[in-house]
Design an enzyme around this catalytic site. Structure first.
Site, short mmCIF file in Angstrom:
data_model
loop_
_atom_site.label_atom_id
_atom_site.label_comp_id
_atom_site.label_asym_id
_atom_site.label_seq_id
_atom_site.Cartn_x
_atom_site.Cartn_y
_atom_site.Cartn_z
CG HIS A 2 -1.80 -1.10 1.44
ND1 HIS A 2 -2.96 -1.28 0.70
CD2 HIS A 2 -1.76 -2.14 2.29
CE1 HIS A 2 -3.59 -2.37 1.11
NE2 HIS A 2 -2.89 -2.91 2.07
O1 RIB Z 1 -4.92 0.34 4.83
C1 RIB Z 1 -3.53 0.24 4.65
C2 RIB Z 1 -2.82 1.27 5.46
O2 RIB Z 1 -3.03 1.03 6.85
C3 RIB Z 1 -1.29 1.23 5.27
O3 RIB Z 1 -0.77 2.50 5.47
C4 RIB Z 1 -0.85 0.31 6.36
O4 RIB Z 1 0.50 0.56 6.75
C5 RIB Z 1 -1.77 0.73 7.48
O5 RIB Z 1 -1.24 1.90 8.08
#
Ligand code: RIB
Ligand code: CA
Length: 324
Positions: free
Chosen positions: A251
């Site tokens: 992500h």
């Molecule tokens: O939904 C994904 C996000 O939430 C990413 O930033 C992961 O590291 C968590 O913080």
């Protein structure tokens, strides 16, 4: 060259994003601030120093510890995804001589709070600094509350968060970063600062499988290769059981790619709102992303497509092969 401050809750995918940023010649990471999210902010700050300890740095970015609690909601963390220490429990790994496998970088923590470091860096680089937010938006919201006018000198905010046209990853309707602090997300989307969003709709298009990672690090003994293998294992096991493949979505690496390789991405202008009170829908991000729906009051550009093969190849090449 992009001058950035990274706000982060490391977190396995945060670690990948930070390494990618630090290894990208198009980017200068001036500062990093931590926030409670995946893990509590004290652990997140330790984790950040462990990540910086992987790099042979002659000078360090400025590091400051940020907010421990969301603005209103009780803190919800994600150790079940990222491991008890937030980095796949690599903090528990020791070498045969008894020294930690992944020691903390010898980098001082600023006396400033995360909020004040953000305001200080905006002051130092007006109209140039890009704020890359990889966790709940608590620090950024408090900086806006403290000096809204000053924050208008930010060039932009590029953040990983939200979900629009698919299910959330915490509840049916909410993505983790926005779910943890929906009030902060509301403040950021209504700050007047240009906001670029990498939601789950696009980050779910990029999957680093265990098989691909093993291929890439095969035969390599360097610390980055070892870290990638060891820090991602717990996360990949979680994905194998709960997401349906042995691997992970990287992500937080996408906002970094949006800066260095914007041609990999496609975005639409939108008016984004956040549900802060719903029982079933708290943290839900709401926007009409249909391209035929012209709007005259956009408050964000939302990334909806990525060339996932090209991005993954770029990510792996940068993080594994190009030494800084
Ligand atoms: O939904 C994904 C996000 O939430 C990413 O930033 C992961 O590291 C968590 O913080
Ligand atoms: Ca994160």
């Amino acid at each position: 060259m992009h001058r950035i401050l990274i706000d982060t809750d490391p977190g396995v995918d945060d670690a990948l994003a930070i390494l990618l940023a630090m290894k990208s010649p198009e980017i200068r990471v001036e500062a990093l601030t931590t926030v409670s999210g995946n893990v509590y902010v004290d652990q997140a700050t330790d984790n950040l120093l462990r990540i910086l300890g992987l790099l042979d740095l002659s000078e360090f970015p400025i590091v400051a510890k940020g907010e421990a609690q969301p603005l209103v909601k009780p803190l919800v963390k994600a150790e079940h995804v990222h491991g008890e220490d937030g980095l796949g429990n690599i903090s528990k790994l020791y070498m045969s001589d008894g020294n930690p496998r992944y020691p903390l970088a010898k980098c001082d923590i600023s006396q400033l709070s995360g909020v004040d470091l953000i305001l200080e860096m905006v002051d130092r680089y007006p109209d140039e600094l890009v704020l890359v937010a990889l966790g709940p938006l608590t620090n950024i919201s408090k900086a806006i509350q403290k000096d809204r006018e000053h924050m208008q000198k930010l060039k932009s905010i590029v953040l990983m968060g939200g979900v629009f046209s698919e299910y959330g990853n915490v509840t049916t309707t909410a993505e983790f970063n926005v779910f943890v602090d929906p009030h902060a997300a509301h403040d950021v989307f209504n700050s007047g600062v240009p906001v670029h969003i990498a939601p789950l709709d696009v980050t779910h298009q990029v999957a680093l499988t265990g098989e691909r990672l093993n291929t890439e690090v095969q035969g390599r003994t360097d610390i980055i290769s070892r870290f990638l293998k060891e820090s991602t294992q717990a996360c990949m096991e979680f994905y194998s059981e709960h997401v349906g493949f042995y691997g992970l979505h990287i992500h937080d690496a996408l906002p970094i790619g949006m800066l260095t390789h914007p041609h990999f991405f496609q975005s639409v202008e939108a008016y984004v709102q956040v549900e802060t009170e719903g029982n079933l829908t708290s943290g839900m991000t709401v926007a009409d992303l249909r391209r035929e729906r012209r709007i005259d009051n956009p408050n964000a550009s939302v990334c909806v497509e990525v060339d996932s093969d090209a991005f993954l190849n770029y990510f792996l090449n940068r993080i594994l092969h190009k030494q800084i």
